[in-house]
Design an enzyme around this catalytic site. Sequence first.
Site: not given
Ligand code: GDG
Length: 461
Positions: A155, A362
């Site tokens: 990821h 990222d």
């Molecule tokens: C890894 C990789 C890759 C965030 N704050 C809250 C919340 N979130 C949710 C967001 C989004 C998810 O969490 C975060 O996903 P990301 O993709 O932005 O980042 P990582 O957590 O680092 O994920 C990344 C991912 O895996 C998938 O392969 O894209 O690059 O690092 O859905 O909305 N959700 C809630 N409250 C929050 O305060 N409910």
Amino acid sequence: MSRLIVVSNRVADPTLPQSGGLAVAVGEALSDGNGIWFGWNGEIREDAEGSGVNLERRGGVTLATLPLSQKEYDTYYLGYSNRALWPVFHYRLDLAEFDVAALEGYRSVNRRFAKSVAAMIDNDDVVWIHDYHLIPLAAELRKLGVENRIGFFLHIPFPPPEIIAAVPDHAWLFDTLHAYDLVGFQTDQDLSNFKRYVEQSSADAGPVTHPFRNGTRMMDARTFPIGIDVDSFIEMANTPKANDRIKRLTRGAVRNHVIGVERLDYSKGLPDRFRSFKRFLENFPDQRKKTVLMQIAPPTREELVAYAEIRTELEQLSGAINGEFGDFDWTPVRYIHRSVPRETLAALFRGSKVGLVTPLRDGMNLVAKEYVAAQEPDDPGVLILSRFAGAAAEMEEALIVNPYDADEVAKALHNAVTMELDERLDRHGKLLARVRHSDIVSWRRAFMDHLRGHGQADDAA
Ligand code: GDG
């Protein structure tokens, strides 16, 4: 019937609001089948190493979980996965710490996971392993005689071999990838870094062929950009409760709401983002009282020094910006160091004119896709996206920026808050089509088709 067994470090209850991208994606990927999700239940227990697997049914998914001992948590999870691999994979050798005991803990938890998974597998099951915590898991399963199809999806980014060279024992770690039938990356750049690594580490084997050969097993490596469940996100952004939240957000004098949402992780570039916002306020004084940056940054991995430091830095920065620019009727930065419910996020995205997504590195970044999905199609906001997010490879109609360049980000912010409706409609329409095209379902299908051996031969990455 062939079942899908997903293995990831952490198993989250798919029926509860979560804050990890992996949890969201895997929960959605499994919920329409007879799948099993195996991993750590988040508990630390002294008798963990002798404890069995707990099975429970949640939201259409069977969760198979086990606890970790304190020592396992300290070495496997905090020590090797998050003090060594996470920073290295995000190009941050300056933050990486290598420790023999941590590596040993990482190996031994992977062995323990393998024993439990091997005991559950039927002959025609397919196993899909996720992320950097579990790279050697397939190699451990093979040692136990498991011959099933096993896939791995990374990821986070795969860094260039010149960075990996600094990791002690990297040859051992990355050789274990050859125990998989399929290894998936987020972007072509990650895949190409991986190919270069394999090429350089097998110099006398000549140029790398595709697929990669390992004894009698053929490992295929490809790109599978992850996506979101677009319609459910749109729905969430359009409920009566969401409308009410948007009204409350937008009823004051501020016209331009800028939103950022991420776990408080140094890879997400939050201090640079705050500095860029400050530069925007300096360079474009006419926008001052019209604009607010709302940053939601729930805590993560707080036991690690690098995370405690970034928290202090952000608190100082937001305080300094508010102190310097704020007024009795205007607070420029609203910084929330808590997790908020997913429905609230969807509403905040829709109510914000600008989505500011500026990680320093990222794998993909799902927030960028969620922001686009949540927008009002007749009056959409503008996405500002770091060129160092995997998502930038697909989302070229966003305002693509270098997150290290405060002036460039400030200019993009100005461009975004002043952009005419025609241009916003055009950019948003194209971005939404892209987000729909590579959504969570197509990601899972493409990966599973290739893993089960039905993938298209001509779409090799
Ligand atoms: C890894 C990789 C890759 C965030 N704050 C809250 C919340 N979130 C949710 C967001 C989004 C998810 O969490 C975060 O996903 P990301 O993709 O932005 O980042 P990582 O957590 O680092 O994920 C990344 C991912 O895996 C998938 O392969 O894209 O690059 O690092 O859905 O909305 N959700 C809630 N409250 C929050 O305060 N409910």
